[in-house]
Design a protein around this motif. Structure first.
Motif, mmCIF file in Angstrom:
data_model
loop_
_atom_site.group_PDB
_atom_site.id
_atom_site.type_symbol
_atom_site.label_atom_id
_atom_site.label_comp_id
_atom_site.label_asym_id
_atom_site.label_seq_id
_atom_site.Cartn_x
_atom_site.Cartn_y
_atom_site.Cartn_z
ATOM 1 N N SER A 230 0.809 -1.232 0.000
ATOM 2 C CA SER A 230 0.000 0.000 0.000
ATOM 3 C C SER A 230 0.837 1.275 0.000
ATOM 4 N N HIS A 278 -0.788 -2.446 9.436
ATOM 5 C CA HIS A 278 -1.457 -2.793 8.176
ATOM 6 C C HIS A 278 -1.043 -4.177 7.686
ATOM 7 N N ARG A 281 -3.285 -6.361 9.947
ATOM 8 C CA ARG A 281 -4.688 -5.996 10.087
ATOM 9 C C ARG A 281 -5.448 -6.100 8.768
ATOM 10 N N ARG A 282 -4.801 -5.783 7.661
ATOM 11 C CA ARG A 282 -5.471 -5.833 6.361
ATOM 12 C C ARG A 282 -4.731 -6.721 5.359
ATOM 13 N N HIS A 283 -3.419 -6.533 5.247
ATOM 14 C CA HIS A 283 -2.643 -7.233 4.233
ATOM 15 C C HIS A 283 -2.669 -8.744 4.444
ATOM 16 N N LYS A 285 -4.880 -10.560 6.038
ATOM 17 C CA LYS A 285 -6.217 -11.109 5.812
ATOM 18 C C LYS A 285 -6.536 -11.211 4.325
ATOM 19 N N ARG A 286 -6.092 -10.228 3.562
ATOM 20 C CA ARG A 286 -6.316 -10.267 2.117
ATOM 21 C C ARG A 286 -5.568 -11.441 1.492
#
Length: 335
Positions: A230, A278, A281-283, A285-286
């Motif tokens: 990101s 990140h 928390r997001r990366h 999970k994606r």
């Protein structure tokens, strides 16, 4: 001239953190490439130099499930070495510091002139004695290539890193400019300089999603770090699941590392950016949606535990220089 670590006795493999050596299996969920402290003339006004912000960022990373951070900030770029042990104690996050040298553009010419006299000796001293002679010991060596090539500075620093690697066993992490030049780096480090490929970590490969190069690099036995998710100027996040699936499918799941590479104050989560948390928390999970939770956990735990572990010399290397060649002129930059 430094000599191989095996000549001085070696211990079982361990990860060298700023609070001491730990068993590789104790590293935990690891951000394999990030920065708590960093400054460069190329990033004016975006320095990572606030211990309070670093503590908050580590707290957010810990809350997201993180256990370890490898800080790739090398010599002369404001590593904050004196702050790192307290940050590790207070956050409960294991921190590995780096020695090494970045591209020449990140330094004043007089700094480069000063350290050239014994660059390998300085690296060994920071790995075995301590940063600045009294600070925590570094646990890896960081160097850098150029855009699709290696200039004289890169070749010199990589030769020094190879000498220090042979003396200590430490892993060498390599900044690849925009993700390019991986095979040139491997030709130099593992070909000409005879460093075992599994002691080399190639950084920023997500920035050049060339699956052919990725597979060739992994095939040598080197580690491949996919870091800096990101970052707005690298619109390659959408290619990452494809790249990792291709590597895993070709039998190279053990070569993959994941990191965050926070390099500016604005990018920190405490300042509204993605920051360290990140990655989990997001990366994470994606990636789990595309690759499965077990495989992604393997990238975050087992792989960095092997990549950053070394059979360190039992005693400081006799060629290690305790003094820091940059300390007198620029104490803050030296650490």
């Amino acid at each position: 001239m430094v000599t191989p670590a095996t000549a001085h006795g070696a211990a079982a493999p361990a990860v060298r953190t700023v609070l001491g050596d730990i068993a590789p299996e104790d590293l935990g969920v690891c951000n394999a490439h990030d920065h708590l402290f960093l400054r460069s003339p190329r990033l004016p006004g975006q320095e990572l130099d606030d211990p309070g912000a670093a503590a908050a960022e580590l707290g957010a990373f810990r809350a997201a499930g993180g256990a370890a951070v490898i800080q790739w900030t090398p010599y002369g770029m404001g590593r904050g070495a004196a702050e790192l042990p307290d940050l590790a104690r207070e956050s409960g996050v294991r921190i590995v510091a780096a020695t090494g040298l970045h591209q020449a553009v990140h330094y004043a010419p007089e700094v480069l002139e000063r350290v050239r006299a014994d660059l390998a000796g300085m690296f060994v001293a920071e790995l075995t004695v301590g940063i600045g002679g009294t600070g925590p010991r570094a646990g890896m060596i960081k160097v850098a290539g150029g855009f699709h090539g290696l200039d004289r500075h890169a070749r010199y620093t990589m030769a020094a890193a190879a000498e220090a690697q042979r003396a200590t066993g430490a892993a060498i992490g390599v900044h690849l400019e925009l993700g390019t030049g991986a095979l040139d780096v491997l030709d130099l480090l593992c070909g000409e300089l005879a460093i075992p490929p599994d002691r080399v970590i190639l950084g920023h490969l997500n920035r050049a999603p060339d699956l052919v190069v990725h597979r060739a690099a992994a095939g040598t036995g080197a580690y491949l770090a996919f870091d800096g998710p990101s970052q707005a100027h690298h619109a390659t996040d959408w290619r990452l699941p494809e790249a990792l699936a291709a590597l895993a499918g070709a039998g190279f799941a053990d070569r993959i590392l994941l990191g965050g590479d926070t390099t500016t104050a604005d990018a920190r989560s405490v300042n509204g950016g993605p920051g360290m948390p990140h990655l989990l928390r997001r990366h994470r999970k994606r990636l789990e949606l595309a690759l499965g939770a077990d495989l992604v956990t393997h990238f975050l735990t087992a792989n960095p535990a092997r990549a950053f572990a070394a059979a360190w010399a039992r005693t400081p290397h006799p060629d290690a220089r305790v003094t820091d060649p940059g300390r007198a002129a620029d104490p803050a930059a030296a650490v």
